[in-house]
Design a protein around this motif. Structure first.
Motif, short mmCIF file in Angstrom:
data_model
loop_
_atom_site.label_atom_id
_atom_site.label_comp_id
_atom_site.label_asym_id
_atom_site.label_seq_id
_atom_site.Cartn_x
_atom_site.Cartn_y
_atom_site.Cartn_z
N SER A 17 3.34 3.69 10.26
CA SER A 17 4.46 3.76 9.32
C SER A 17 4.81 2.38 8.82
O SER A 17 5.04 1.48 9.62
N PRO A 18 4.93 2.22 7.50
CA PRO A 18 5.44 0.95 7.01
C PRO A 18 6.88 0.76 7.50
O PRO A 18 7.55 1.74 7.83
N LEU A 19 7.29 -0.46 7.53
CA LEU A 19 8.67 -0.76 7.91
C LEU A 19 9.56 -0.53 6.69
O LEU A 19 9.43 -1.21 5.67
N TYR A 20 10.44 0.46 6.79
CA TYR A 20 11.41 0.75 5.74
C TYR A 20 12.80 0.60 6.34
O TYR A 20 13.14 1.30 7.30
N TRP A 21 13.59 -0.28 5.82
CA TRP A 21 14.95 -0.51 6.30
C TRP A 21 14.96 -0.69 7.82
O TRP A 21 15.76 -0.08 8.53
N TYR A 22 14.01 -1.47 8.31
CA TYR A 22 13.95 -1.91 9.71
C TYR A 22 13.55 -0.81 10.68
O TYR A 22 13.70 -0.97 11.88
N VAL A 46 1.69 1.19 14.36
CA VAL A 46 1.12 0.19 13.45
C VAL A 46 2.04 0.14 12.25
O VAL A 46 2.44 1.18 11.72
N THR A 47 2.40 -1.08 11.85
CA THR A 47 3.26 -1.22 10.68
C THR A 47 2.95 -2.51 9.93
O THR A 47 2.50 -3.49 10.52
N ALA A 48 3.17 -2.44 8.64
CA ALA A 48 3.12 -3.62 7.80
C ALA A 48 4.51 -3.81 7.22
O ALA A 48 5.22 -2.84 6.92
N PRO A 94 -0.82 6.15 -0.80
CA PRO A 94 -2.12 6.06 -0.12
C PRO A 94 -2.63 4.63 -0.11
O PRO A 94 -2.28 3.82 -0.98
N ASP A 95 -3.43 4.33 0.89
CA ASP A 95 -4.13 3.05 0.97
C ASP A 95 -3.20 1.83 0.96
O ASP A 95 -3.55 0.78 0.45
N GLY A 96 -2.03 1.96 1.56
CA GLY A 96 -1.11 0.84 1.66
C GLY A 96 -1.52 -0.10 2.78
O GLY A 96 -2.53 0.10 3.48
N ASN A 97 -0.75 -1.13 2.99
CA ASN A 97 -1.08 -2.15 3.99
C ASN A 97 -1.09 -1.60 5.41
O ASN A 97 -1.93 -1.98 6.22
N THR A 98 -0.16 -0.71 5.73
CA THR A 98 -0.13 -0.14 7.07
C THR A 98 -1.40 0.66 7.34
O THR A 98 -2.03 0.53 8.39
N GLU A 99 -1.80 1.49 6.38
CA GLU A 99 -3.01 2.28 6.55
C GLU A 99 -4.24 1.37 6.65
O GLU A 99 -5.13 1.60 7.47
N THR A 100 -4.29 0.33 5.83
CA THR A 100 -5.42 -0.61 5.88
C THR A 100 -5.53 -1.24 7.25
O THR A 100 -6.62 -1.30 7.84
#
Length: 182
Positions: free
Chosen positions: A83-88, A124-126, A15-21
């Motif tokens: 979604s955060p960027l995970y393995w590109y 949106v991604t961080a 929760p509350d990670g950079n992508t969500e922020t």
């Protein structure tokens, strides 16, 4: 003209990670009459996707979390994949959500393809990397998914940061967030 309704699909494992922020900064700029629904795939986990396209299998309407996500997806005018960027690429929970779209395309009564056409898909991604080009596979996944369903592609908002809150130091990303949905 009907008011727009945004579905924010949060695909982070925390929760509350950079992508969500970054997503919330962008959403704050939407007009007050714009509907917003926020759903976390961490809180609404989907079952493993099972491909049942073969004739001996029936597509049944989804229930539980999958039913909730299907209804929310169809009810929105705009779908935002955060979604955060995970393995590109997108996170595993986000990929599973998109895999379920394959089932929903064949679900009797859902009329998924027709009802998704004309909506707008956003991303949106961080990412921890300072080279934003490494997010191209993520953006391509979402853009091509939008094209396949006849959706408009709104684009992807990129920000950098690893530890929670780091994205706030990416002043270029937070500035882009303030005009992203306009």
């Amino acid at each position: 003209m009907a008011a727009r309704s945004f579905l924010f699909v949060l695909g982070s494992s925390r929760p509350d990670g950079n992508t969500e922020t970054l997503t919330r900064i962008a959403a704050e700029q939407l007009p007050t009459d714009t509907g917003q629904r926020w759903l976390s795939l961490r809180e609404l986990p989907l079952p493993e996707f099972e491909d049942v396209r073969h004739p001996e299998r029936r597509h049944t309407p989804p229930s539980g979390n999958a039913g909730t996500l299907l209804r929310a997806t169809l009810d929105a005018t705009d779908v935002v994949i955060a979604s955060p960027l995970y393995w590109y690429s997108v996170s595993s929970s986000t990929k599973r959500y998109l895999d379920h779209w394959s089932h929903w395309l064949r679900t009797p009564g859902a009329d998924f393809r027709r009802r998704m056409a004309g909506k707008t898909l956003w991303g949106v991604t961080a990412l921890a990397d300072s080279d934003l080009a490494v997010a191209e596979p993520l953006a391509g996944t979402l853009r091509i998914s939008a094209e396949y369903l006849g959706m408009r592609w709104g684009g992807v908002l990129l920000g950098t940061g690893s530890k929670p809150g780091d994205v706030l130091s990416d002043t270029a990303a937070t500035a882009r967030a303030k005009t992203f949905f306009s």
